[in-house]
Design a protein around this motif. Structure first.
Motif, PDB file in Angstrom:
ATOM      1  N   THR A 136      -8.267 -13.601  31.412  1.00 19.44           N
ATOM      2  CA  THR A 136      -7.183 -13.364  30.381  1.00 19.44           C
ATOM      3  C   THR A 136      -7.685 -12.796  29.359  1.00 19.44           C
ATOM      4  O   THR A 136      -6.784 -12.429  28.531  1.00 19.44           O
ATOM      5  CB  THR A 136      -6.481 -14.476  30.110  1.00 19.44           C
ATOM      6  OG1 THR A 136      -7.160 -15.375  29.354  1.00 19.44           O
ATOM      7  CG2 THR A 136      -5.615 -15.116  31.228  1.00 19.44           C
ATOM      8  N   SER A 137      -8.973 -12.599  28.898  1.00 20.26           N
ATOM      9  CA  SER A 137      -9.691 -12.139  27.707  1.00 20.26           C
ATOM     10  C   SER A 137      -9.211 -12.816  26.437  1.00 20.26           C
ATOM     11  O   SER A 137      -9.127 -12.043  25.387  1.00 20.26           O
ATOM     12  CB  SER A 137      -9.297 -10.664  27.714  1.00 20.26           C
ATOM     13  OG  SER A 137      -9.922  -9.808  28.704  1.00 20.26           O
TER      14      SER A 137
ATOM     15  N   VAL B  84     -11.740 -23.316  32.373  1.00 22.18           N
ATOM     16  CA  VAL B  84     -11.313 -22.691  31.197  1.00 22.18           C
ATOM     17  C   VAL B  84     -12.091 -21.623  30.888  1.00 22.18           C
ATOM     18  O   VAL B  84     -11.561 -20.636  30.484  1.00 22.18           O
ATOM     19  CB  VAL B  84     -11.611 -23.605  30.066  1.00 22.18           C
ATOM     20  CG1 VAL B  84     -11.417 -23.093  28.756  1.00 22.18           C
ATOM     21  CG2 VAL B  84     -10.502 -25.049  30.187  1.00 22.18           C
ATOM     22  N   GLY B  85     -13.489 -21.591  31.131  1.00 23.84           N
ATOM     23  CA  GLY B  85     -14.261 -20.194  31.127  1.00 23.84           C
ATOM     24  C   GLY B  85     -13.559 -19.140  32.058  1.00 23.84           C
ATOM     25  O   GLY B  85     -13.412 -17.906  31.816  1.00 23.84           O
TER      26      GLY B  85
ATOM     27  N   THR C 257     -10.809 -23.101  20.500  1.00 20.00           N
ATOM     28  CA  THR C 257      -9.827 -24.287  20.609  1.00 20.00           C
ATOM     29  C   THR C 257      -9.548 -24.457  22.239  1.00 20.00           C
ATOM     30  O   THR C 257      -9.362 -25.653  22.600  1.00 20.00           O
ATOM     31  CB  THR C 257      -8.603 -24.623  19.849  1.00 20.00           C
ATOM     32  OG1 THR C 257      -7.759 -23.537  20.011  1.00 20.00           O
ATOM     33  CG2 THR C 257      -9.125 -24.893  18.195  1.00 20.00           C
ATOM     34  N   LEU C 258      -9.193 -23.306  22.696  1.00 11.74           N
ATOM     35  CA  LEU C 258      -9.113 -23.421  24.242  1.00 11.74           C
ATOM     36  C   LEU C 258     -10.105 -24.021  25.056  1.00 11.74           C
ATOM     37  O   LEU C 258      -9.934 -24.622  26.064  1.00 11.74           O
ATOM     38  CB  LEU C 258      -8.709 -22.077  24.494  1.00 11.74           C
ATOM     39  CG  LEU C 258      -8.271 -21.757  25.855  1.00 11.74           C
ATOM     40  CD1 LEU C 258      -6.808 -22.644  25.949  1.00 11.74           C
ATOM     41  CD2 LEU C 258      -8.057 -20.217  26.335  1.00 11.74           C
TER      42      LEU C 258
END
Length: 88
Positions: free
Chosen positions: A42-43, A35-36, A48-49
């Protein structure tokens, strides 16, 4: 109770806790890295992501490894702790 028995039981309990927590922590680490990396590429900086995918991965691994965790803890209690309690 002898000190050697106490420390051996404590050591075995700590190793069992490490063995039980390793799958969940490893998946949380991998999901966090993915996720990081996705956020860096994608900046997108949405809080919540980072939380939702890690929570879903942790719940899925917990659900899959629940039998292993239960059997490991049950074996530790029946083989190690209950005989020590009965012996006292």
């Amino acid at each position: 109770m002898d000190e050697a028995i106490f420390f051996d039981t404590l050591r075995q309990g700590l190793w069992i806790s490490v063995a039980i927590s390793t799958p969940i922590l490893a998946v949380a680490l991998i999901a966090g890295l993915i996720v990081g990396l996705f956020q860096a590429l994608t900046s997108i900086q949405e809080m919540t992501l980072t939380f939702v995918p890690k929570l879903a991965a942790i719940v899925a691994v917990f659900w899959v490894s629940m039998g292993f965790m239960t059997s490991t803890l049950t074996a530790f209690f029946t083989d190690r702790l209950i005989p020590l309690m009965e012996g006292m």
